[in-house]
Design an enzyme around this catalytic site. Structure first.
Site, PDB file in Angstrom:
ATOM      1  N   ASP A 168       0.723  -1.360  -0.060  1.00  0.00           N
ATOM      2  CA  ASP A 168       0.042  -0.103   0.002  1.00  0.00           C
ATOM      3  C   ASP A 168       0.952   1.165   0.055  1.00  0.00           C
ATOM      4  OD1 ASP A 168      -2.214  -1.417   0.106  1.00  0.00           O
ATOM      5  OD2 ASP A 168      -2.466  -1.676   2.193  1.00  0.00           O
ATOM      6  N   ARG A 195       0.540   4.037  16.793  1.00  0.00           N
ATOM      7  CA  ARG A 195       0.012   5.174  15.863  1.00  0.00           C
ATOM      8  C   ARG A 195       0.290   6.512  16.299  1.00  0.00           C
ATOM      9  NH1 ARG A 195       0.920   2.056  11.734  1.00  0.00           N
ATOM     10  NH2 ARG A 195      -0.743   0.298  11.307  1.00  0.00           N
ATOM     11  N   ASP A 235      -6.716   2.445  11.861  1.00  0.00           N
ATOM     12  CA  ASP A 235      -5.660   3.159  11.948  1.00  0.00           C
ATOM     13  C   ASP A 235      -5.563   4.739  11.379  1.00  0.00           C
ATOM     14  OD1 ASP A 235      -4.073   1.559  13.767  1.00  0.00           O
ATOM     15  OD2 ASP A 235      -3.807   0.169  11.859  1.00  0.00           O
ATOM     16  N   SER A 281      -2.686  -9.715   6.630  1.00  0.00           N
ATOM     17  CA  SER A 281      -2.211  -8.240   6.611  1.00  0.00           C
ATOM     18  C   SER A 281      -1.545  -8.376   8.129  1.00  0.00           C
ATOM     19  CB  SER A 281      -3.040  -7.392   6.530  1.00  0.00           C
ATOM     20  OG  SER A 281      -2.955  -6.225   7.281  1.00  0.00           O
TER      21      SER A 281
HETATM   22  N1  ARG Z   1      -7.285  -4.617  14.918  1.00  0.00           N
HETATM   23  C1  ARG Z   1      -6.115  -3.728  15.515  1.00  0.00           C
HETATM   24  C2  ARG Z   1      -6.336  -2.418  15.787  1.00  0.00           C
HETATM   25  O1  ARG Z   1      -7.199  -1.900  15.284  1.00  0.00           O
HETATM   26  C3  ARG Z   1      -5.088  -3.957  14.297  1.00  0.00           C
HETATM   27  C4  ARG Z   1      -5.089  -3.157  13.170  1.00  0.00           C
HETATM   28  C5  ARG Z   1      -4.052  -3.431  12.022  1.00  0.00           C
HETATM   29  N2  ARG Z   1      -3.723  -4.750  11.980  1.00  0.00           N
HETATM   30  C6  ARG Z   1      -3.440  -5.404  10.764  1.00  0.00           C
HETATM   31  N3  ARG Z   1      -3.057  -6.634  10.810  1.00  0.00           N
HETATM   32  N4  ARG Z   1      -2.594  -4.756   9.869  1.00  0.00           N
HETATM   33  O2  ARG Z   1      -5.515  -1.834  16.459  1.00  0.00           O
END
Ligand code: ARG
Length: 391
Positions: free
Chosen positions: A14, A93, A122, A174
């Site tokens: 991405d 983040r 995110d 992912s």
């Molecule tokens: N569900 C988790 C969150 O919202 C992780 C998000 C990212 N997950 C990923 N497999 N890229 O904090």
């Protein structure tokens, strides 16, 4: 001169497509790569950004700051989302956002970008944090705008333009990883009727395949901060890495959660957090020993709220700051040692010791050295139940 944009770059499909897409939209793309302990060769990833068309790449090791200013406050607060998620991704983040804003100032850029899609949490965490820290920055999210309908189309785009993405060894999942844990989603995991296959797991061994012996670890905390393992002092990063290694070997810290995303979707995510699980278990156990009942129970409410703030992208808020002050004041007493037993994926507290302990054996004992006056209980019960009795 092209307008400058700071892109949070990970090296994945991405963000690599985003570099080229932004460049084609007329930007000079400055990539920012944060090292939060995700592993991987940063210089290879840097090269990838440059070959995709970035005009500059910054790499910053944020592991220490991540541990001290994000992980430790979350640990002291016992923050867990929906009982199972120790918030590794969510905690990273706001820290990345802080440095995107800082770099935008340094580079005099008015634009910031990230590679998150419109479906996840995110994007919210990045954008809410960036806008709190600098409301004048404009945010662009290529993955919410571009025309690709699937990952396959994105891969075709990357191939057509000769972008340096690793599409041959395509990972079926992912994955987001940092010091505090790994989050894994997509692919076969979207089928809720299926147990996550072993190839889901990145840092933990299969607990059921593990030999039948246990390992004991004694974790020493000082004012809520983990300092030693089995009597040996560790710096915080080494301590977390060590516990990830040992815990991972025993299959500790796996969880499988159908979670409520911030933006209304339920999704399934698998987590691995060996160090976080061991530290959370030990920390909570120590609090049970040293905090009085009122404080301990109130702190449980705070934990829930604290986890929600992290999950919801509200790190840079007054409430989080205020809750930190409450939590910090409870940690004055949280000094002592907890022994945990790691065995086939479990982490169980089995022994505890603290000079702040509120446990009084002469009160608790059923032996002859008892000092508790049984007779006092009668009057207490009489008064305690009085409001609810007819007579
Ligand atoms: N569900 C988790 C969150 O919202 C992780 C998000 C990212 N997950 C990923 N497999 N890229 O904090």
């Amino acid at each position: 001169m092209a307008k400058k944009i700071i892109l949070a770059y990970s090296g994945g499909l991405d963000t690599t497509c985003a570099v080229r897409w932004l460049k084609e939209s007329g930007f000079c793309v400055i990539c920012f790569m944060a090292d939060l302990g995700q592993g991987g060769d940063m210089s290879v990833i840097k090269q990838r950004a440059l070959s995709a068309g970035a005009c500059k790449v910054y790499i910053k090791d944020l592991r220490q700051e991540f541990a001290l200013d994000f992980i430790l406050p979350a640990l002291k607060a016992n923050a867990v989302y929906e009982d199972k998620y120790l918030l590794a991704t969510a905690l990273g983040r706001p820290l990345i956002a802080k440095y995107l804003v800082e770099l935008a100032r340094r580079e005099k850029a008015r634009f910031v970008a990230h590679g998150c899609t419109g479906k996840g949490n995110d994007q919210v965490r990045f954008e809410v944090s960036i806008k709190i820290l600098d409301p004048d920055l404009e945010i662009i999210a290529p993955a919410r705008i571009w025309e690709f309908k699937s990952r396959e189309e994105e891969i075709d785009y990357a191939k057509k333009l000769n972008l340096p993405v690793d599409v041959t060894k395509r990972n079926p999942y992912s994955i987001d990883r940092n010091l505090w844990g790994v989050s894994i989603e997509a692919g076969i995991l979207e089928d809720l009727s299926i147990e996550p296959p072993e190839n889901t797991f990145q840092i933990t061994k299969n607990p059921s395949a593990h030999p039948g012996f246990a390992r004991y670890l004694e974790i020493y905390f000082q004012k809520g901060i983990p300092k030693k393992i089995n009597g040996k002092p560790y710096k915080i990063l080494d301590l977390i890495n060590e516990l990830n290694n040992i815990g991972g070997f025993y299959g500790v810290g796996r969880s499988d959660l159908v979670e409520n995303r911030l933006i209304g979707i339920k999704s399934r995510e698998v987590y691995e957090a060996p160090a976080a699980t061991i530290l959370y278990t030990a920390h909570k156990e120590l609090e049970a020993l040293v905090l009085d009942r009122l404080t301990q129970h109130f702190k449980e409410i705070v934990s829930l709220k604290y986890a929600e703030l992290i999950y919801d992208g509200l790190w840079y808020t007054n409430l989080r700051d205020a809750l930190d002050k409450f939590v910090e004041s409870t940690q004055k007493r949280v000094t002592g040692s907890i022994k945990v037993k790691l065995f086939k994926g479990n982490c169980i507290a089995v022994a505890r010791q603290s000079s702040y302990s509120l446990y009084r054996r002469e009160m608790a004992t059923y032996g002859t050295d008892n000092k508790f006056d049984h007779k006092l209980a009668k009057g207490f019960i009489e008064i305690w139940g009085m409001p609810y009795r007819k007579k």
